[in-house]
Design an enzyme around this catalytic site. Structure first.
Site, PDB file in Angstrom:
ATOM      1  CE  LYS A 160      35.577  34.923  46.507  1.00 19.52           C
ATOM      2  NZ  LYS A 160      36.681  35.593  47.098  1.00 19.52           N
ATOM      3  CD  GLU A 190      48.286  30.706  34.910  1.00 19.09           C
ATOM      4  OE1 GLU A 190      47.789  29.988  35.741  1.00 19.09           O
ATOM      5  OE2 GLU A 190      47.914  31.446  34.098  1.00 19.09           O
TER       6      GLU A 190
HETATM    7  P1  TAP Z   1      41.902  31.147  42.291  1.00 18.21           P
HETATM    8  O1  TAP Z   1      42.698  30.784  43.305  1.00 18.21           O
HETATM    9  O2  TAP Z   1      41.235  30.162  41.463  1.00 18.21           O
HETATM   10  O3  TAP Z   1      41.075  32.369  42.777  1.00 18.21           O
HETATM   11  C1  TAP Z   1      39.805  33.081  41.953  1.00 18.21           C
HETATM   12  C2  TAP Z   1      38.750  33.287  42.763  1.00 18.21           C
HETATM   13  O4  TAP Z   1      38.050  32.175  43.359  1.00 18.21           O
HETATM   14  C3  TAP Z   1      39.083  34.240  43.962  1.00 18.21           C
HETATM   15  O5  TAP Z   1      37.929  34.905  44.095  1.00 18.21           O
HETATM   16  C4  TAP Z   1      39.224  32.879  44.885  1.00 18.21           C
HETATM   17  O6  TAP Z   1      38.898  33.449  46.468  1.00 18.21           O
HETATM   18  C5  TAP Z   1      37.869  32.081  44.497  1.00 18.21           C
HETATM   19  N1  TAP Z   1      37.826  30.729  44.854  1.00 18.21           N
HETATM   20  C6  TAP Z   1      38.758  29.959  45.576  1.00 18.21           C
HETATM   21  N2  TAP Z   1      38.376  28.756  45.791  1.00 18.21           N
HETATM   22  C7  TAP Z   1      37.083  28.671  45.248  1.00 18.21           C
HETATM   23  C8  TAP Z   1      35.994  27.741  45.454  1.00 18.21           C
HETATM   24  N3  TAP Z   1      36.443  26.498  45.815  1.00 18.21           N
HETATM   25  N4  TAP Z   1      34.940  28.005  44.964  1.00 18.21           N
HETATM   26  C9  TAP Z   1      34.645  29.313  44.461  1.00 18.21           C
HETATM   27  N5  TAP Z   1      35.680  30.348  44.265  1.00 18.21           N
HETATM   28  C10 TAP Z   1      36.612  29.869  44.760  1.00 18.21           C
HETATM   29  O7  TAP Z   1      42.886  32.037  41.023  1.00 18.21           O
HETATM   30  P2  TAP Z   1      43.659  33.589  41.462  1.00 18.21           P
HETATM   31  O8  TAP Z   1      44.949  32.620  42.211  1.00 18.21           O
HETATM   32  O9  TAP Z   1      42.902  34.296  42.224  1.00 18.21           O
HETATM   33  O10 TAP Z   1      43.826  33.781  40.071  1.00 18.21           O
HETATM   34  C11 TAP Z   1      44.796  33.340  39.139  1.00 18.21           C
HETATM   35  C12 TAP Z   1      44.469  32.461  38.252  1.00 18.21           C
HETATM   36  O11 TAP Z   1      43.327  33.099  37.349  1.00 18.21           O
HETATM   37  C13 TAP Z   1      45.496  32.167  37.233  1.00 18.21           C
HETATM   38  O12 TAP Z   1      45.403  30.988  36.967  1.00 18.21           O
HETATM   39  C14 TAP Z   1      45.019  32.882  35.961  1.00 18.21           C
HETATM   40  O13 TAP Z   1      45.632  32.549  34.866  1.00 18.21           O
HETATM   41  C15 TAP Z   1      43.568  32.931  36.009  1.00 18.21           C
HETATM   42  N6  TAP Z   1      42.909  34.117  35.285  1.00 18.21           N
HETATM   43  C16 TAP Z   1      42.397  33.870  34.155  1.00 18.21           C
HETATM   44  C17 TAP Z   1      41.762  34.814  33.236  1.00 18.21           C
HETATM   45  C18 TAP Z   1      41.295  34.561  32.012  1.00 18.21           C
HETATM   46  S1  TAP Z   1      40.350  35.785  31.290  1.00 18.21           S
HETATM   47  N7  TAP Z   1      41.334  33.329  31.599  1.00 18.21           N
HETATM   48  C19 TAP Z   1      41.915  36.205  33.781  1.00 18.21           C
HETATM   49  C20 TAP Z   1      42.576  36.554  34.981  1.00 18.21           C
HETATM   50  C21 TAP Z   1      43.152  35.388  35.669  1.00 18.21           C
HETATM   51  P3  TAP Z   1      40.254  33.563  47.045  1.00 18.21           P
HETATM   52  O14 TAP Z   1      40.660  35.048  46.605  1.00 18.21           O
HETATM   53  O15 TAP Z   1      39.664  33.883  48.567  1.00 18.21           O
HETATM   54  O16 TAP Z   1      41.051  32.456  46.964  1.00 18.21           O
END
Ligand code: TAP
Length: 493
Positions: A198, A403
């Protein structure tokens, strides 16, 4: 003659000096977007049982780009059924045969690189020079690298037999949509698993374009399934009983939630979560080089980077000099249209993210840190934010602890090496760090003392598919890339 040829060839504009960059065919620049995208299940595009769609918005214009299918729990069921059906034959294929499919995916990504770069930039807001020189080539590199492992798994795990988990549920964020897909799908397939992935709600398009490549490459039906939607779809992917392994990249909050919901299910789990990296500059560092590294560390991809060097720790004796040069450098950054190849800072991925950045910057001002933002006009419409420096930051400030995931740098100072280590490790996160110094012995000392999965020395944001990436503490667990990244996708018997 050689000299003339060399002079004629323009220098590639590789801001991050990426080894994997290549010249895509200019004629393939059309992003070839469809007005409506369906789910990719069982080797074909299918309408969602939910009959619902949502819009993917271009953050630089606030205009919709395409309609994306919203997968319900029933659609996720169908994707798992397809992946489960495909799993035995896929895992039984000789590794060399699986490798051929991965090589094909890599080459097709290269063939359509320009098209993918444009789609990634339109959908996510990142500067085209970054999607062109970093995201797309690195995604292709990840498939090439894992294609090479597919028939050599016995060498990766000497004395044991690696067996795939079966079906893997994968959920990825919006900051590197295609690259995160590659980080997830390439090792899973190389090791004989099938996947249900997803993408993030705001950046689904390149995953669906990737599905077109999956069809073109003739990957057997059901080996790769892509279900689009919001958090509920992600939860359905993670909680599905047929998911033998779950791989998640995203925020620490959602990661914690997933850890709780998978506890006791026997599912293998890996989490790549947030970060608050310290980029540490000692007084013997080459200052101009360090300033470039600081800028790259925090402003690459608008700071939407989990390993962004978002806390600058600078030794007190050079702090004033570094700050002066940094301000000058930031003044010259170009914020604007992500499709302009001269743009350094593109659009913020979503309105929600822009609001979060704005709120944290206001908190930084309230808590007494000194703000610097260059005079520049931000495009409108579109979601943009000025590159921002905060000096005089205290460890207790929210901008030093949380963050921000935006183009905002918090600057702290230190006197001794011990103080630098203490401040750098004073974080709930532990994903990455940077060290700038002339002394090799200090680099070795720091890389051992810093509680971070990756430590860069006299450089920042360098990636290679052969190099494992992952965190400590609230940055998650498990590694992606390298031999270590394969280990999470197999059981050893
Ligand atoms: P999240 O809000 O956590 O979303 C990540 C993914 O999870 C999205 O596809 C989201 O869908 C989905 N999601 C949301 N709620 C969920 C649930 N209850 N169960 C399962 N999946 C769920 O993060 P984001 O805002 O997209 O990304 C930013 C974060 O990712 C930052 O904290 C960043 O540091 C972290 N990140 C970490 C890495 C590594 S390698 N450590 C790399 C890139 C990013 P939706 O988009 O529809 O909400």
């Amino acid at each position: 003659q050689k000299k003339t040829a060399a002079r004629r060839r323009p220098e590639p504009e590789l801001i991050f000096g990426d080894l994997w960059a290549f010249d895509p065919a200019p004629e393939s620049a059309d992003p070839k977007l469809q007005s409506r995208y369906q789910l990719f299940i069982g080797g074909k595009f299918v309408a969602p049982k939910s009959r619902r769609y949502f819009e993917s918005i271009n953050p630089a214009t606030e205009k919709p780009l395409a309609e994306i299918a919203l997968a319900s729990a029933k659609d996720v069921d169908a994707a798992y059924a397809a992946a489960t059906k495909a799993a035995p034959a896929w895992s039984a294929l000789p590794g060399a045969e699986r490798g051929k499919y991965l090589y094909r995916l890599a080459r097709l990504l290269q063939d359509r690189a320009r098209e993918f770069a444009v789609a990634e930039t339109l959908d996510g807001g990142k500067p085209i020079k970054e999607s062109r020189d970093f995201d797309v080539p690195m995604a292709a590199a990840h498939f090439f690298y894992h294609a090479g492992w597919a028939d050599k798994l016995a060498y990766a795990f000497p004395g044991a037999t690696p067996v795939p988990h079966g079906v893997v549920g994968q959920v990825i964020p919006w900051n590197f949509p295609l690259l995160m897909l590659a980080w997830k799908i390439a090792p899973a397939l190389a090791t004989g698993n099938t996947v249900v992935l997803k993408p993030a709600e705001t950046t689904s398009i390149t995953a669906l374009k990737f599905a077109e490549i999956v069809m073109e490459a003739g990957v057997p039906a059901g080996v790769i399934n892509i279900v689009t939607g919001a958090g509920e779809t992600g939860a359905a992917v993670v909680n599905h009983p047929q998911a033998a392994k779950v791989a998640f990249t995203g925020s620490t909050d959602v990661g914690k939630h997933i850890m709780r919901s998978t506890a006791g299910t026997g599912k293998k789990l890996t989490l790549e979560l947030g970060g608050k990296a310290a980029n540490i500059v000692f007084d013997d560092a080459p200052i101009d080089q360090a300033v470039e590294g600081i800028v790259n560390g925090i402003f690459f991809n608008q700071g939407h980077v989990c390993c962004a060097g978002s806390r600058l720790l600078v030794q007190e004796s050079v702090a004033a000099k570094v700050l002066t040069r940094l301000r000058l450098r930031v003044k010259n950054l170009r914020v604007g249209d992500p499709m302009d190849k001269n743009t350094d800072i593109g659009a913020i991925n979503s309105k929600a993210q822009l609001d979060k950045i704005t709120e944290l910057v206001a908190a930084g001002v309230d808590e007494g840190a000194e703000i610097y933002q260059p005079e520049c006009t931000l495009p409108s419409p579109g979601w943009f934010f000025k590159p921002t420096l905060f000096s005089g930051v205290e460890q207790s400030h929210r901008i030093a602890r949380e963050e921000i995931f935006g183009p905002v740098l918090s600057i702290l100072t230190f006197r001794t090496t011990e103080e630098a280590i203490e401040k750098a490790n004073n974080s709930a996160y532990g994903l990455s760090a940077g060290v700038w110094t002339d002394k090799g012995s200090r680099i070795l000392k720091m890389s051992t003392a810093l509680k971070a999965g990756v430590v860069w020395a006299n450089t920042y944001n360098k990636f290679d598919p052969a190099s494992p990436f992952g965190g400590y503490k609230e940055s998650g667990f498990g590694r992606e890339g390298g031999k270590q990244g394969l280990a999470d996708y197999v059981k050893l018997t």
